[in-house]
Design a protein around this motif. Structure first.
Motif, PDB file in Angstrom:
ATOM      1  N   CYS A   1       0.685  -1.265  -0.063  1.00  0.00           N
ATOM      2  CA  CYS A   1      -0.028  -0.033  -0.078  1.00  0.00           C
ATOM      3  C   CYS A   1       0.784   1.217   0.060  1.00  0.00           C
ATOM      4  CB  CYS A   1      -1.137   0.110   1.163  1.00  0.00           C
ATOM      5  SG  CYS A   1      -0.328   0.487   2.776  1.00  0.00           S
ATOM      6  N   GLY A   2       2.194   1.300   0.665  1.00  0.00           N
ATOM      7  CA  GLY A   2       3.076   2.386   0.349  1.00  0.00           C
ATOM      8  C   GLY A   2       2.780   3.381   1.645  1.00  0.00           C
ATOM      9  N   ARG A   3       1.822   3.042   2.378  1.00  0.00           N
ATOM     10  CA  ARG A   3       1.304   4.039   3.514  1.00  0.00           C
ATOM     11  C   ARG A   3       1.385   3.614   4.993  1.00  0.00           C
ATOM     12  NH1 ARG A   3      -2.490   4.295  -0.338  1.00  0.00           N
ATOM     13  NH2 ARG A   3      -3.848   2.958   0.896  1.00  0.00           N
ATOM     14  N   CYS A   4       1.267   2.342   5.220  1.00  0.00           N
ATOM     15  CA  CYS A   4       1.368   1.741   6.630  1.00  0.00           C
ATOM     16  C   CYS A   4       2.626   1.645   7.492  1.00  0.00           C
ATOM     17  CB  CYS A   4       0.756   0.357   6.429  1.00  0.00           C
ATOM     18  SG  CYS A   4       1.881  -0.713   5.554  1.00  0.00           S
TER      19      CYS A   4
ATOM     20  N   CYS B   1       5.357  -0.611   5.461  1.00  0.00           N
ATOM     21  CA  CYS B   1       5.694   0.331   4.376  1.00  0.00           C
ATOM     22  C   CYS B   1       6.517   1.120   4.605  1.00  0.00           C
ATOM     23  CB  CYS B   1       4.390   0.559   3.458  1.00  0.00           C
ATOM     24  SG  CYS B   1       3.618  -0.690   2.652  1.00  0.00           S
TER      25      CYS B   1
ATOM     26  N   CYS C   1       3.347  -5.818   4.526  1.00  0.00           N
ATOM     27  CA  CYS C   1       2.260  -4.687   4.636  1.00  0.00           C
ATOM     28  C   CYS C   1       0.837  -5.550   4.709  1.00  0.00           C
ATOM     29  CB  CYS C   1       2.296  -3.997   3.058  1.00  0.00           C
ATOM     30  SG  CYS C   1       0.819  -3.116   2.828  1.00  0.00           S
TER      31      CYS C   1
ATOM     32  N   ASN D   1      -2.087  -4.623   3.913  1.00  0.00           N
ATOM     33  CA  ASN D   1      -2.974  -4.197   2.833  1.00  0.00           C
ATOM     34  C   ASN D   1      -2.316  -4.729   1.447  1.00  0.00           C
ATOM     35  OD1 ASN D   1      -4.379  -2.759   4.863  1.00  0.00           O
ATOM     36  ND2 ASN D   1      -2.692  -1.138   4.818  1.00  0.00           N
TER      37      ASN D   1
HETATM   38 ZN   LIG Z   1       1.434  -1.122   3.379  1.00  0.00          ZN
END
Ligand SMILES: [Zn+2]
Ligand SMILES: [Zn+2]
Length: 339
Positions: A92-95, A98, A106, A108
């Motif tokens: 997801c790049g945000r959690c 990540c 991740c 997600n």
């Molecule tokens: Zn993530």
């Protein structure tokens, strides 16, 4: 599982690449999705219907806009006709993981072949960042890059040092990839598996010693001069291996758990402070591990060729899964050929 005609992708969308799969490895983790055991997979998401296949060798058909500008992962410009392996992970790049640069855990993430359609089809559209050029590797070796990346990640998590003695539980594809990666880094390996033909294969791939599980404790003590190994890697998926590995490992050593299992096993918490051991989990691989795995497979391709025990064509994919799930002792890596 059925084989049928579907409408394929047209031209590659922005940031995507269309590839033609040619070889797809079947993996133990595929069995969960195949048999409906989605509890073992991450997230309560829509899994069906799904085209499976996450160990993919493919040829680039339409490089899309990656042909002009390279891609987000920075591994260069893709050209039509190149053979590629797919890093099947879309984080997801945000959690939190990540942000820690650990997208492989991740919560997600989406996996190609699990949450998104995978390689068991004639044409496949994937994000350009998942596509890695493998140069002159052959198709079987190329579909082994993904399992090899799991081994590379496990040894990176393990902080393996050259010359170290490592006990690897399990001589299936991931165990054998772990052994190959460890030997490639100058480590010494004792492989543990109940199946004689797999122990033989482990020795052919460079294991210094191989043992049945019931002989292991004595063998490992002798092999390490009574100290116990500084590193134990569990790839078998047998829940009971963790307490055994914690007993076996030297004080100040590390145990890395790669094998997936939903079973439980009793662990004595006092062993942690007594021996001050690190018990480390390892899952999938990062993009950097994947790139490293291409080099590992390329350097060991002749020896690894012994792993590809059975091939089925795409029309017989369901039969290939049934065969793989019956766990025939002479099978190591079962490959479905496409196109
Ligand atoms: Zn993530
Ligand atoms: Zn796999």
């Amino acid at each position: 599982m059925v084989v049928e005609d579907v409408s394929g992708p047209g031209r590659a969308r922005a940031g995507h690449v269309i590839v033609r799969p040619e070889a797809v490895g079947i993996c133990g983790s595929d069995f969960h999705l195949f048999s409906g055991d989605v509890g073992a997979l991450s997230g309560a998401r829509d899994f069906y219907p799904r085209v499976q296949g996450h160990e993919v060798s493919a040829i680039v058909e339409d490089p899309g806009d990656s042909a002009a500008g390279g891609d987000a992962a920075g591994h260069g410009t893709l050209r039509e006709g190149a053979r590629v392996a797919i890093w099947p992970l879309l984080p997801c790049g945000r959690c939190y993981p990540c942000r820690q640069d650990r997208p492989n855990v991740c919560p997600n993430f989406r996996l190609v072949g699990v949450h998104l359609d995978g390689g068991l089809q004639e044409r496949l559209e994937v994000p350009a960042a998942t596509v890695f050029d493998v140069g002159d590797l052959d198709p079987d070796s190329t579909c082994f890059v993904e399992p090899a990346s799991v081994a590379v990640h496990a040894l990176n998590r393990a902080r393996l040092e050259p010359g170290e003695q490592v006990v690897v539980f399990g001589a299936g594809p991931i165990g054998l990839a772990t052994l190959t990666a460890a030997v490639h880094r100058g480590a010494r390996v004792l492989s543990v598996d109940p199946v004689a033909s797999r122990r033989d294969l482990a020795k052919r791939l460079g294991a210094e010693a191989a043992a049945k599980p019931q002989e292991l404790t004595e063998n490992a003590r002798d092999w390490t001069g009574g100290e116990g190994p500084p590193l134990v890697v569990e790839t078998s998926g047998e829940a009971g291996v963790l307490p055994q590995a914690m007993d076996l490992v030297a004080p100040a050593g590390r145990v890395v758990v790669v094998g997936m299992s939903s079973a439980t096993a009793p662990v004595r918490p006092g062993a942690f402070p007594e021996k001050e051991i690190d018990v480390i989990g390892s899952s999938c691989a990062t993009a950097a591990d994947f790139a490293e795995a291409i080099g590992l497979v390329a350097a060991n391709r002749a020896a690894l060729a012994a792993l590809f025990s059975h091939h089925f064509n795409l029309a017989r994919a369901a039969e290939a899964f049934e065969f793989a799930m019956s766990r025939p002792p002479d099978a190591v890596k079962i490959v479905v050929t496409v196109n």
